[in-house]
Enzyme design. Structure first.
Site: not given
Length: 262
Positions: A40, A243
């Site tokens: 990711s 993230h």
């Protein structure tokens, strides 16, 4: 010969011969057959918007940003949110070929249980956080090195002529005051320490594979969760939590990649 004199001489000869000088890095980039692999942190989770692949690939991730800025000959975006080393070996490497000249990758965080560790620390007790972090640290030093070695070997086998750049992960947190509902400073500190250990393991195995390690931790300093200007998302979204956002990929990861390729 002094560098300044050598540079002047080259320029003079180029003028006499009518040669147009192009910086080596620019010339190389323009001819790159680039493939971006990984999890990711390469696919661009946190940056959005995403394609329809189910891998949460964003054009705001560092890989498509670099490809666009350098006018590469070809670009394949195989990174996928949630990927572990087995996913790279069993599927993503199929995007590589003998004509591939550049490969980038972030991998290893999910193998070490990134999501479970963060969940334990964000919503669990201090002791459950410590236990989760210690388990991840143990995995990172005992099992992960072999998985990384196998992954880099699989990449080399498919793309023997390619430059391989292995990018690490940022520290996710600033450790100062962050409000009553935030994760404690102690939890954030031990999570950052685990990130540093992971970086050390990945850098070591990348070097053993003859790859270049690109370290984004310095670029993200001062921009973690709890910063005045964070480039890491907190728990604002289940998928995107912890993230980088679009700024994190552009101003954190992209400079690290540029340094590695300079």
């Amino acid at each position: 010969m002094p560098r300044r004199v050598r540079t002047a001489l080259v320029a003079f000869l180029a003028t006499i011969l009518g040669v147009v000088l192009v910086p080596a890095t620019a010339a190389q980039a323009a001819g790159e057959n680039y493939v971006a692999l990984g999890d990711s942190y390469s696919s661009g989770v946190g940056a959005g918007p995403y394609d329809l692949s189910g891998c949460f690939r964003s054009q705001k991730s560092y890989a498509p940003l670099w490809a666009a800025a350098n006018a590469v000959a070809s670009f394949r975006f195989a990174a996928c949110g949630g990927a572990v080393t087995a996913d790279v070996i069993g599927g993503q490497v199929n995007s590589l070929s003998s004509s591939t000249t550049l490969v980038t990758i972030t991998i290893g965080g999910n193998d070490a249980g990134f999501a479970d560790v963060i969940t334990s620390c964000r919503f669990g007790s201090t002791s459950s956080c410590e236990n989760a972090v210690n388990q991840a640290r143990s995995f990172a030093t005992t099992t992960l090195p072999g998985r990384l070695d196998a992954t880099y070997a699989a990449i080399r086998a498919r793309a023997p002529q390619a430059r391989l750049v292995v990018l690490g992960y940022p520290r996710l947190f600033e450790t100062g005051w962050c409000g009553w509902l935030a994760m404690s400073s102690y939890k954030r500190t031990i999570l950052n320490g685990a990130a540093d250990l992971l970086a050390s393991v990945i850098a070591n195995r990348a070097a053993a594979a003859g790859a270049t390690f690109a370290d984004p931790r310095g670029d993200f300093t001062g921009h973690g969760v709890c910063a005045a200007d964070p480039w890491i998302r907190d728990v604002s979204g289940v998928i995107e939590a912890y993230h980088p956002d679009a700024d994190g990929y552009r101003y954190g990861y992209l400079p690290a990649l540029n340094r590695a390729l300079s």
